[in-house]
Write a protein that holds these residues in place. Sequence first.
Motif, mmCIF file in Angstrom:
data_model
loop_
_atom_site.group_PDB
_atom_site.id
_atom_site.type_symbol
_atom_site.label_atom_id
_atom_site.label_comp_id
_atom_site.label_asym_id
_atom_site.label_seq_id
_atom_site.Cartn_x
_atom_site.Cartn_y
_atom_site.Cartn_z
ATOM 1 N N SER A 56 0.896 -1.270 -0.021
ATOM 2 C CA SER A 56 -0.160 -0.062 -0.054
ATOM 3 C C SER A 56 0.852 1.282 0.004
ATOM 4 O O SER A 56 0.304 2.422 -0.338
ATOM 5 N N TYR A 57 2.144 1.059 0.613
ATOM 6 C CA TYR A 57 2.992 2.539 0.524
ATOM 7 C C TYR A 57 3.391 2.797 -0.794
ATOM 8 O O TYR A 57 3.589 4.075 -0.987
ATOM 9 N N LEU A 60 1.591 6.356 -1.934
ATOM 10 C CA LEU A 60 1.947 7.344 -1.422
ATOM 11 C C LEU A 60 2.799 8.276 -2.397
ATOM 12 O O LEU A 60 3.410 7.883 -3.545
ATOM 13 N N THR A 117 -5.955 0.205 1.339
ATOM 14 C CA THR A 117 -5.798 0.234 2.753
ATOM 15 C C THR A 117 -7.103 0.082 3.538
ATOM 16 O O THR A 117 -7.069 -0.397 4.698
ATOM 17 N N GLU A 146 -1.189 2.412 10.639
ATOM 18 C CA GLU A 146 -0.105 2.658 9.589
ATOM 19 C C GLU A 146 -1.207 2.697 8.369
ATOM 20 O O GLU A 146 -0.938 3.703 7.479
ATOM 21 N N VAL A 150 -1.610 6.103 5.743
ATOM 22 C CA VAL A 150 -1.431 6.170 4.470
ATOM 23 C C VAL A 150 -2.614 6.438 3.589
ATOM 24 O O VAL A 150 -2.785 7.467 2.783
ATOM 25 N N LYS A 297 8.951 8.382 1.971
ATOM 26 C CA LYS A 297 8.872 7.227 1.199
ATOM 27 C C LYS A 297 10.048 6.823 0.661
ATOM 28 O O LYS A 297 10.793 7.450 0.193
#
Length: 560
Positions: A56-57, A60, A117, A146, A150, A297
Amino acid sequence: MKFINLTGVILIGLAVLTYSCKSDLETEPIELQTLEEIFNVKDSVGANAERFLADSYRFLPSTGNRVGGDFLDAATDDAVSSNPTNTSVQQLALGTYSSDSYHDNFWTSGYEGIRRTSIFIQNIDRVPLKGRLANGTPFNRVWKAEARFVRAMLYFELVKRHGGVPLLYDKVYQLNDDINLPRNKFEECIDFIVSECDLVKDSLHVDPISLTLFGRPTKAAALALKSRVLLYAASPLFNGGNIDGQNPLTGYAAMDATRWQSAENAAKAIMDLELFALEPDFRNVFISRNNERIFSKQGGNNTSYENNNGPIGYSSALNNGRTSPTQELVDAFGMENGLPITDPNSGYDENNPYLGRDKRFYATIFYSGAMWLNRPVQTYEGGADKPGGSRQQTKTGYYLRKFMGNFETASNYSNTNHDHILFRYAETLLNFAEARNERLTVPDLAVYQAIERIRERAGLNPYSLPLGLTKIQMRDIIQNERRKELAFEEHRFYDVRRWKLAEEEFNKELHAAIIYQAGTGVIRQTAVVYKMNFENRMYLAPIPFSEVVKNPNMVQNPGW
């Protein structure tokens, strides 16, 4: 596709739900696993759940040469693209785009990340995680926090572009659901993002974070997001001075001075942690993991910035010289004595214009004569780094220096840390100073101290500001400090908009330095590169045309 490219997003999600797959949880691609495998009720380690979260990051925001190969800042008065064609950022700068060709579109990616997310938030408690942080917080709670962080940041990326957007909260829509959702009010979006930051801040990793967890959000990251969100909400564009004061999607109809207090308090909460400090050497902020960074990131150790943006004439390195800073940005950097170049007492010499400048100038911009890879940069006409002809090269007589390693006397590049820095402490100080200055009738000592800390790190001598400044004078200083300190970090494009100054600042001619070597002498001239164009409707990005035409409840932004 009815809304937010939602059909496409759901199909991506259904790949997780419906594809049959092997039982090898360590090697099966995460996008081909079922929810039962990802959120395994027998997996006390949560290996696949953590992989799903880590994936999922990627949604960003990134920084750097990301808009058609250019910095977003090349769509402002700080730079132009060196590419000789009509690039995406040039179209942003000239206003030659429409609702179906907006070149900083985050809509589909943002909502895809929001969906992922939310899937995680709904399902992580099925996993019987046994791990805890050192402070006793269970991993289920940490990981859920977390994911909420996000998601909150993705919503902010949408709101800063468009104003109010549809809020999905924790719901994950399916194909048979009614997905013709309307936009939420701007205030509802701000309140939701802030509430999410407040909800998760004490469940996230604690600061300072270890290098093994670098890239995971912390309490300070949640506070930093809250600080930025509230600063935007307090700013003139969204606080009584928006383009359509009666439109609940674009801001608050009446100016609310208490919003500056909220923004000030949010920045002060980070300062009160006493965990962050300005990195002594400005250049090192961007090439080493240091105590000024609040949240980044993960990028990589490579030479991407150098190769994309370095001066083109070096045989020891393949450089593309993609970014050409403008004379306007160069002139924004004052002298080392803290005075602007327009001040008769500054010592500025138009015949030697790069001598004795603010040290951030040297860390941000390559000028003709700057050292790089063991020789001076040559951006005079016919020089090695501005040879003329059809090759891509500087259009302004300058190249971007910021974010690059310290290769002034090196023979070749070596890998350098190039993370995407999303929040750093210098921004916190600038946010605090701006919010407090706007709240007060005249700036007080706290405003002075915050800005002077930035100026002291920049090596200005003296770094102190003259006493007795008015609120407007301090506002101008703060805005210029943001321009210099945060150049090419994707702030100015949105700062000038939220200040409601774009009709003035982004309708100007942009200039280049033309330098001729004449024997032992130098002739300097300026020339117009192009004139920017900004219309009132451009304060907010258009909702993608495909979403408006297929969703009868989707209201387009004014003018689009």
